[in-house]
Design an enzyme around this catalytic site. Structure first.
Site, mmCIF file in Angstrom:
data_model
loop_
_atom_site.group_PDB
_atom_site.id
_atom_site.type_symbol
_atom_site.label_atom_id
_atom_site.label_comp_id
_atom_site.label_asym_id
_atom_site.label_seq_id
_atom_site.Cartn_x
_atom_site.Cartn_y
_atom_site.Cartn_z
ATOM 1 N N SER A 8 138.304 2.699 12.546
ATOM 2 C CA SER A 8 137.811 4.035 12.170
ATOM 3 C C SER A 8 136.754 3.911 11.088
ATOM 4 C CB SER A 8 138.970 4.901 11.678
ATOM 5 O OG SER A 8 138.435 6.083 11.141
ATOM 6 N N HIS A 33 135.892 4.196 16.344
ATOM 7 C CA HIS A 33 136.519 5.511 16.209
ATOM 8 C C HIS A 33 135.738 6.312 15.159
ATOM 9 C CE1 HIS A 33 139.889 8.277 16.706
ATOM 10 N NE2 HIS A 33 139.834 8.473 15.396
ATOM 11 N N ASP A 35 135.514 9.926 13.213
ATOM 12 C CA ASP A 35 136.289 11.128 12.863
ATOM 13 C C ASP A 35 135.382 12.245 12.370
ATOM 14 O OD1 ASP A 35 139.042 10.334 13.268
ATOM 15 O OD2 ASP A 35 138.723 8.909 11.641
ATOM 16 N N MET A 37 135.324 16.024 10.895
ATOM 17 C CA MET A 37 136.191 17.022 10.244
ATOM 18 C C MET A 37 135.349 18.179 9.734
ATOM 19 S SD MET A 37 138.434 14.397 7.980
ATOM 20 C CE MET A 37 139.217 12.963 8.722
ATOM 21 N N HIS A 66 136.510 11.647 17.661
ATOM 22 C CA HIS A 66 137.723 12.452 17.467
ATOM 23 C C HIS A 66 137.338 13.716 16.702
ATOM 24 C CE1 HIS A 66 141.870 12.616 15.186
ATOM 25 N NE2 HIS A 66 141.705 13.639 16.011
ATOM 26 N N MET A 68 138.103 16.863 14.812
ATOM 27 C CA MET A 68 139.095 17.666 14.079
ATOM 28 C C MET A 68 138.368 18.921 13.618
ATOM 29 S SD MET A 68 140.806 14.447 12.178
ATOM 30 C CE MET A 68 139.422 13.430 12.647
ATOM 31 N N MET A 137 148.537 11.816 16.917
ATOM 32 C CA MET A 137 148.322 11.693 15.473
ATOM 33 C C MET A 137 149.616 11.233 14.818
ATOM 34 S SD MET A 137 145.193 12.224 15.007
ATOM 35 C CE MET A 137 145.358 11.855 13.257
ATOM 36 N N ASP A 175 146.749 7.184 16.169
ATOM 37 C CA ASP A 175 145.755 7.379 15.113
ATOM 38 C C ASP A 175 146.422 7.762 13.800
ATOM 39 O OD1 ASP A 175 143.470 7.762 13.684
ATOM 40 O OD2 ASP A 175 142.788 9.521 14.807
#
Ligand code: DX5
Ligand code: ZN
Length: 216
Positions: A8, A33, A35, A37, A66, A68, A137, A175
């Site tokens: 990540s 990966h 992320d 957000m 991913h 979020m 998660m 994850d």
């Protein structure tokens, strides 16, 4: 299929992002990966399209993005254009999950669905055959370096059974809080993709840590 390792980038050194991307390129890692957000779905803001595009420019590995973020349908095409290869949305963030999954696939990406620690894996029964990936998660999303939640094993077993029963091709991704003490147990339980942020980037030799995680 042997398991995949997805470091990540959230835990990378953003002042030296090209160096960390090249380390991952040369390592045994399978995916990147990434992320995203939004400060609404999770209590943190990470980064956006310019950073994904910069990573894409230098990486030789697929980008596992991913999301979020609330209402991700607004941005699916933009994530495709930024370079996402696998795009994962949260079940809790979609009003029409089936539509979102079909839209991701129609854009030519692999489609994933993520579930938070409080969400029952059984809620995936009617979508599992349509997705390429289920991201479980194993921490509450929002931050790297958190403690692994043990109930995750129970979810992996439920999903494994569901995938078998429905002949789904979905890969189970774990994850959050993956470390040198739990990764073997996760693979044995049926995990096919392990995300690792803190474990990789805080180690003295990240590339070697990736190789160890890859051995299983
Ligand atoms: C958490 C993110 C994770 C995070 C994992 O909200 O979705 O991908 O980067 O980091 P570690 O491996 O440090 O728990
Ligand atoms: Zn993630």
């Amino acid at each position: 299929m042997s398991h995949l390792i997805a470091p990540s980038i959230l835990s990378a050194d953003f002042a030296n992002i090209q160096r960390d991307v090249e380390m991952i390129n040369k390592s045994e890692a399978d995916w990147f990966h990434v992320d995203i957000m939004d400060g609404m779905f999770v209590p943190n803001i990470s980064f956006g399209f310019p950073v994904i595009k910069a990573i894409k420019k230098h990486t030789t590995k697929p980008l596992d993005v991913h999301l979020m973020i609330n209402d991700p349908d607004r941005y699916l095409q933009t994530f495709k254009e930024a370079g996402a290869d696998v795009l994962t949305v949260h079940l809790e963030a979609c009003n029409h999950l089936h539509r979102s999954i079909q839209a991701i696939k129609a854009l030519g990406m692999k489609a994933g669905v993520a579930i938070n620690p409080h969400t029952s894996a059984n809620l995936l029964m009617d979508i599992i055959a349509d997705v390429d990936l289920v991201c479980v998660m194993s921490v509450n999303p929002g931050f790297g370096g958190q403690k692994f939640i043990e109930n995750t094993y129970h979810k992996i077993h439920t999903l494994h059974e569901m995938i078998r029963a429905t002949k789904s091709k979905a890969l189970i991704e774990i994850d959050g809080g993956v470390d040198m003490n739990n990764y073997k147990k996760l693979i044995d339980a049926g995990a096919k993709v392990l995300v690792a942020g803190n474990t990789v980037f805080s180690s003295s030799n990240p590339s070697q840590t990736i190789s160890e995680l890859k051995k299983g």
